[in-house]
Design a protein around this motif. Sequence first.
Motif, short mmCIF file in Angstrom:
data_model
loop_
_atom_site.label_atom_id
_atom_site.label_comp_id
_atom_site.label_asym_id
_atom_site.label_seq_id
_atom_site.Cartn_x
_atom_site.Cartn_y
_atom_site.Cartn_z
N VAL A 1 33.98 -25.10 16.38
CA VAL A 1 35.18 -25.72 16.49
C VAL A 1 34.98 -26.83 17.56
CG1 VAL A 1 37.66 -25.34 17.11
CG2 VAL A 1 36.45 -23.83 15.91
N LEU B 1 36.32 -28.76 12.27
CA LEU B 1 35.30 -28.07 12.28
C LEU B 1 33.90 -28.51 11.96
CD1 LEU B 1 34.69 -24.77 12.14
CD2 LEU B 1 35.16 -24.67 9.75
N LEU C 1 42.06 -24.40 9.60
CA LEU C 1 41.08 -25.02 9.90
C LEU C 1 39.72 -24.81 8.89
CD1 LEU C 1 39.63 -27.11 12.05
CD2 LEU C 1 38.81 -25.26 13.47
N TYR D 1 41.44 -21.65 22.93
CA TYR D 1 40.62 -21.11 21.75
C TYR D 1 40.42 -19.56 22.01
CZ TYR D 1 36.31 -20.32 19.15
OH TYR D 1 35.17 -19.83 18.26
N HIS E 1 41.75 -19.78 12.04
CA HIS E 1 40.13 -20.22 11.23
C HIS E 1 39.53 -18.73 11.26
CE1 HIS E 1 37.39 -20.01 14.81
NE2 HIS E 1 38.41 -19.85 15.42
#
Length: 326
Positions: free
Chosen positions: A14, A10, A316, A106, A294
């Motif tokens: 990201v 991070l 994260l 992601y 996250h």
Amino acid sequence: MPGRALTIRLGNGVEVLGSEEYHFDADVIEACGTFCISHAHSDHLPKRVAAGSKVVASETTLRCLNDRSKKQVAAAPADGIEMFDAGHMAGSRMFQVEVNGRQVLYTGDLCTRDRCGNLGARPVRTDVLIIESTYGKPRYVFPPSDLIASLVRDEVEDNLAQGRPVSLYAYPFGKSQDMLRVLSEFQPFADRSVFNATSLVRSDEDPLECRLWDGDGPDDAFVVICSPWLNRTENAQVLRKRNTKRLAVSGWAIDSGYKARLGVDEAFPFSDHADFNDLMSFVKACEPEMVITHHGFADSLAYEIKARLGIEARPLLKGQRSLLEF
């Protein structure tokens, strides 16, 4: 960068670093680098944009970004990047890339449920999954979206039949458009914030018809979809004088104190995010070797994934220099 281990951290968004370098939902869009923006909610858009910069995003997200940015951003070629519908709001996308021979997915914010004309996100087989955790605690399990939408519609209809106006509070991008579809038969109004957001995401296939409400309003009972921030404006006083029935839609309505905090009469647990069960099912179906959580209850979701699914999972967190190395 040959020889560099796959690293996820991070930093400026990201960061997925290795043989390639990607920044997802970065705070700063620079002229050099590969930057991907998942959707147009303000907490995922950049705070600063360099002149001449480009991003990988849907046409809708790019249009929304350029509407609020002084420096215009162009579309970057999505070479080596696969985009999938995230089901969260108009134009929301998940991104899959290959770094050091590993597939990395992601999600950004996602919703796996089909709701109000939106198709939910579908699982994608991947080696590493970076997933949002907004509702990453087991207590956040929502009723079926269609059921809640029906209850909202009935509540609005009942109040209008009694001659009482209705104000419905929802985030300008996402849930507001869902509610415009649900309440279309009542020819809904929208406050300035919702009206402007809707103007950016409507299409020929999804016209999202609404009328701008500027505080005057008709004499007859009506329904207006408002941003939660309307309470800070003079128009909130106008609605109170009309004895408006105040409703809200949010996943946080699961929490007992939400209705009182927002100052509404009724709150409905309707969300454009995946709930806890949705998140767990999505993770399992993606069959990842590693999950990175996250943006929300990251610690809780990572723990539950490892405990319930037996998949290695880690949150994260800001300040971690290197989280993952293959």
